[in-house]
Design a protein around this motif. Structure first.
Motif, PDB file in Angstrom:
ATOM      1  N   ARG A  27       0.840  -1.214   0.000  1.00  0.00           N
ATOM      2  CA  ARG A  27       0.000   0.000   0.000  1.00  0.00           C
ATOM      3  C   ARG A  27       0.868   1.256   0.000  1.00  0.00           C
ATOM      4  O   ARG A  27       0.567   2.234  -0.699  1.00  0.00           O
ATOM      5  N   LEU A  28       1.956   1.248   0.785  1.00  0.00           N
ATOM      6  CA  LEU A  28       2.841   2.414   0.813  1.00  0.00           C
ATOM      7  C   LEU A  28       3.480   2.640  -0.557  1.00  0.00           C
ATOM      8  O   LEU A  28       3.598   3.775  -1.027  1.00  0.00           O
ATOM      9  N   ALA A  29       3.899   1.551  -1.192  1.00  0.00           N
ATOM     10  CA  ALA A  29       4.522   1.685  -2.512  1.00  0.00           C
ATOM     11  C   ALA A  29       3.518   2.219  -3.538  1.00  0.00           C
ATOM     12  O   ALA A  29       3.856   3.076  -4.369  1.00  0.00           O
ATOM     13  N   GLU A  30       2.285   1.729  -3.490  1.00  0.00           N
ATOM     14  CA  GLU A  30       1.263   2.187  -4.436  1.00  0.00           C
ATOM     15  C   GLU A  30       0.946   3.668  -4.254  1.00  0.00           C
ATOM     16  O   GLU A  30       0.630   4.371  -5.215  1.00  0.00           O
ATOM     17  N   SER A  31       1.024   4.140  -3.023  1.00  0.00           N
ATOM     18  CA  SER A  31       0.740   5.553  -2.753  1.00  0.00           C
ATOM     19  C   SER A  31       1.967   6.442  -2.938  1.00  0.00           C
ATOM     20  O   SER A  31       1.916   7.632  -2.651  1.00  0.00           O
ATOM     21  N   ARG A  32       3.097   5.839  -3.388  1.00  0.00           N
ATOM     22  CA  ARG A  32       4.346   6.562  -3.621  1.00  0.00           C
ATOM     23  C   ARG A  32       4.821   7.265  -2.352  1.00  0.00           C
ATOM     24  O   ARG A  32       5.195   8.441  -2.367  1.00  0.00           O
ATOM     25  N   ALA A  33       4.788   6.535  -1.256  1.00  0.00           N
ATOM     26  CA  ALA A  33       5.243   7.075   0.025  1.00  0.00           C
ATOM     27  C   ALA A  33       6.735   7.397  -0.043  1.00  0.00           C
ATOM     28  O   ALA A  33       7.489   6.777  -0.789  1.00  0.00           O
ATOM     29  N   GLY A  34       7.153   8.354   0.768  1.00  0.00           N
ATOM     30  CA  GLY A  34       8.553   8.761   0.798  1.00  0.00           C
ATOM     31  C   GLY A  34       9.389   7.894   1.716  1.00  0.00           C
ATOM     32  O   GLY A  34       8.898   6.966   2.375  1.00  0.00           O
ATOM     33  N   LEU A  35      10.680   8.214   1.777  1.00  0.00           N
ATOM     34  CA  LEU A  35      11.619   7.419   2.570  1.00  0.00           C
ATOM     35  C   LEU A  35      11.255   7.398   4.044  1.00  0.00           C
ATOM     36  O   LEU A  35      11.286   6.350   4.696  1.00  0.00           O
ATOM     37  N   GLU A  36      10.938   8.560   4.601  1.00  0.00           N
ATOM     38  CA  GLU A  36      10.654   8.611   6.037  1.00  0.00           C
ATOM     39  C   GLU A  36       9.423   7.772   6.374  1.00  0.00           C
ATOM     40  O   GLU A  36       9.387   7.084   7.404  1.00  0.00           O
ATOM     41  N   ALA A  37       8.408   7.796   5.510  1.00  0.00           N
ATOM     42  CA  ALA A  37       7.208   6.999   5.761  1.00  0.00           C
ATOM     43  C   ALA A  37       7.532   5.509   5.741  1.00  0.00           C
ATOM     44  O   ALA A  37       7.004   4.725   6.541  1.00  0.00           O
ATOM     45  N   LEU A  38       8.420   5.096   4.847  1.00  0.00           N
ATOM     46  CA  LEU A  38       8.785   3.685   4.764  1.00  0.00           C
ATOM     47  C   LEU A  38       9.586   3.246   5.987  1.00  0.00           C
ATOM     48  O   LEU A  38       9.346   2.173   6.549  1.00  0.00           O
ATOM     49  N   VAL A  39      10.534   4.084   6.404  1.00  0.00           N
ATOM     50  CA  VAL A  39      11.330   3.746   7.596  1.00  0.00           C
ATOM     51  C   VAL A  39      10.429   3.770   8.837  1.00  0.00           C
ATOM     52  O   VAL A  39      10.563   2.932   9.730  1.00  0.00           O
ATOM     53  N   ARG A  40       9.498   4.715   8.869  1.00  0.00           N
ATOM     54  CA  ARG A  40       8.563   4.770   9.999  1.00  0.00           C
ATOM     55  C   ARG A  40       7.705   3.503  10.039  1.00  0.00           C
ATOM     56  O   ARG A  40       7.476   2.926  11.110  1.00  0.00           O
ATOM     57  N   GLY A  41       7.261   3.045   8.891  1.00  0.00           N
ATOM     58  CA  GLY A  41       6.473   1.815   8.856  1.00  0.00           C
ATOM     59  C   GLY A  41       7.252   0.637   9.399  1.00  0.00           C
ATOM     60  O   GLY A  41       6.720  -0.181  10.162  1.00  0.00           O
ATOM     61  N   ALA A  42       8.542   0.528   9.034  1.00  0.00           N
ATOM     62  CA  ALA A  42       9.373  -0.566   9.537  1.00  0.00           C
ATOM     63  C   ALA A  42       9.520  -0.487  11.052  1.00  0.00           C
ATOM     64  O   ALA A  42       9.447  -1.497  11.761  1.00  0.00           O
ATOM     65  N   ALA A  43       9.705   0.732  11.574  1.00  0.00           N
ATOM     66  CA  ALA A  43       9.883   0.899  13.021  1.00  0.00           C
ATOM     67  C   ALA A  43       8.609   0.563  13.788  1.00  0.00           C
ATOM     68  O   ALA A  43       8.643  -0.125  14.818  1.00  0.00           O
ATOM     69  N   VAL A  44       7.490   1.037  13.299  1.00  0.00           N
ATOM     70  CA  VAL A  44       6.213   0.803  13.989  1.00  0.00           C
ATOM     71  C   VAL A  44       5.852  -0.686  13.963  1.00  0.00           C
ATOM     72  O   VAL A  44       5.445  -1.266  14.976  1.00  0.00           O
ATOM     73  N   LEU A  45       6.030  -1.322  12.825  1.00  0.00           N
ATOM     74  CA  LEU A  45       5.689  -2.740  12.719  1.00  0.00           C
ATOM     75  C   LEU A  45       6.609  -3.614  13.564  1.00  0.00           C
ATOM     76  O   LEU A  45       6.172  -4.592  14.172  1.00  0.00           O
ATOM     77  N   ALA A  46       7.904  -3.265  13.620  1.00  0.00           N
ATOM     78  CA  ALA A  46       8.862  -4.073  14.371  1.00  0.00           C
ATOM     79  C   ALA A  46       8.849  -3.754  15.861  1.00  0.00           C
ATOM     80  O   ALA A  46       9.272  -4.579  16.678  1.00  0.00           O
TER      81      ALA A  46
END
Length: 328
Positions: A27-46
């Motif tokens: 979903r993040l990739a489809e919405s063309r999320a930026g770097l910070e959003a992707l790193v934030r997603g990894a941190a929140v999920l982990a």
């Protein structure tokens, strides 16, 4: 996907969580999320801080599990679970987990790294090679300001962010991002202070001074292989008093003469000069405390001055430092 994740969770919680992670990053990739959003997603999920460091493209992002971006000067721990952005590349995305990684951690890293790679390729491309002519212009205080700013941009440096100059004995000058934690070059290196791009000539001068304080880190040349100029303080003034390649001061000659006859001498004296106590020095070189005392008694006879008094230890520190500075 939600229905599949629910069914898998009933059978295998890890498999269900992995499917949810895949869907999240899709979903993040489809919405063309930026770097910070992707790193934030990894941190929140982990549930642990996540960190992205791409040295080639001068990118560094660190996000806490609460979603807040907080940078850190500490380098990544090699024990943390990590993923590279390219098949043969070095680790660039870390989860700051001190314990063993889970299956879900591996999925988070794999999907996040893939999404990060797409964003970097789309928005930044590859950083240009460090053209020696551009670096030389950037570090030349006599070059016009416009020429230095142009060189910085060509090298992929953001003029609004600090940077450091790095000096090595044989290689060309380097310019790296200002934050600590950037991987230093192999071997000896002097690292200048973090400054604005236009102030890099000053960082370069300091880096060359710091290089003179470095050592090979061997038994015959013990000491730090990488020295940061901003950690030298007043010690840096010694560099202006000791001429490289000139006749060494008497205490340095005494050190060299004693070391020629006693292989263990330099590593022992370096440990004594750079640890908090004699017991700590003995631990550092892995000898018994009584053995260290015997060695120091012998060293004092060879040198001609005590090394176990405060004054003698200070004299020893100066002699070891000047030994580096007299190197051609």
């Amino acid at each position: 996907m939600k229905e599949l994740a629910g069914r898998l969770t009933a059978l295998d919680p890890d498999a269900g969580a992995a499917v949810q992670v895949i869907a999240y990053f899709d979903r993040l990739a489809e919405s063309r999320a930026g770097l910070e959003a992707l790193v934030r997603g990894a941190a929140v999920l982990a549930g642990v801080p996540a960190r992205l460091v791409d040295t080639d493209r001068r990118v560094q992002v660190r996000v806490e599990p609460d979603g807040a971006r907080r940078e850190s000067d500490a380098p990544p721990d090699p024990a943390w679970p990590a993923a590279a952005l390219t098949p043969d590349g070095a680790p660039a995305l870390w989860l700051e987990r001190p314990s063993a990684p889970s299956v879900v951690d591996a999925v988070i890293l794999e999907r996040a790294a893939g999404a990060v790679r797409l964003v970097l390729d789309r928005t930044r491309g590859r950083a240009p090679a460090d053209d020696p002519a551009l670096v030389e212009t950037l570090l030349d205080a006599t070059a016009p300001e416009a020429a230095r700013l142009h060189a910085a941009r060509r090298l992929g440096l953001d003029p609004a962010l600090p940077a450091r100059a790095v000096a090595t004995p044989d290689g060309p000058p380097r310019v790296v991002p200002g934050r600590r934690g950037t991987e230093p070059p192999a071997g000896r290196a002097g690292v200048g202070p973090a400054v604005s791009v236009l102030d890099l000539p000053r960082s370069w001068a300091a880096a060359r001074t710091a290089l003179r304080f470095t050592a090979e880190g061997t038994a015959q040349d013990p000491g730090q292989r990488v020295v940061h100029a901003d950690e030298l303080g007043g010690t840096a003034l010694l560099a202006g008093l000791v001429v490289p390649g000139a006749e060494p001061p008497p205490d340095v000659l005494a050190l060299d003469a004693a070391a020629a006859a006693t292989p263990w001498l330099l590593t022992t004296l370096h440990a004594v000069a750079n640890t908090a106590s004699l017991r700590a020095a003995a631990t550092d070189i892995n000898v018994h405390h009584s053995t260290l005392q015997d060695r120091l008694a012998h060293a004092e006879q060879l040198l001609g001055w005590p090394v176990r008094t405060p004054q003698g230890r200070f004299r020893l520190q100066l002699a070891l430092t000047m030994r580096h500075l007299t190197r051609p």
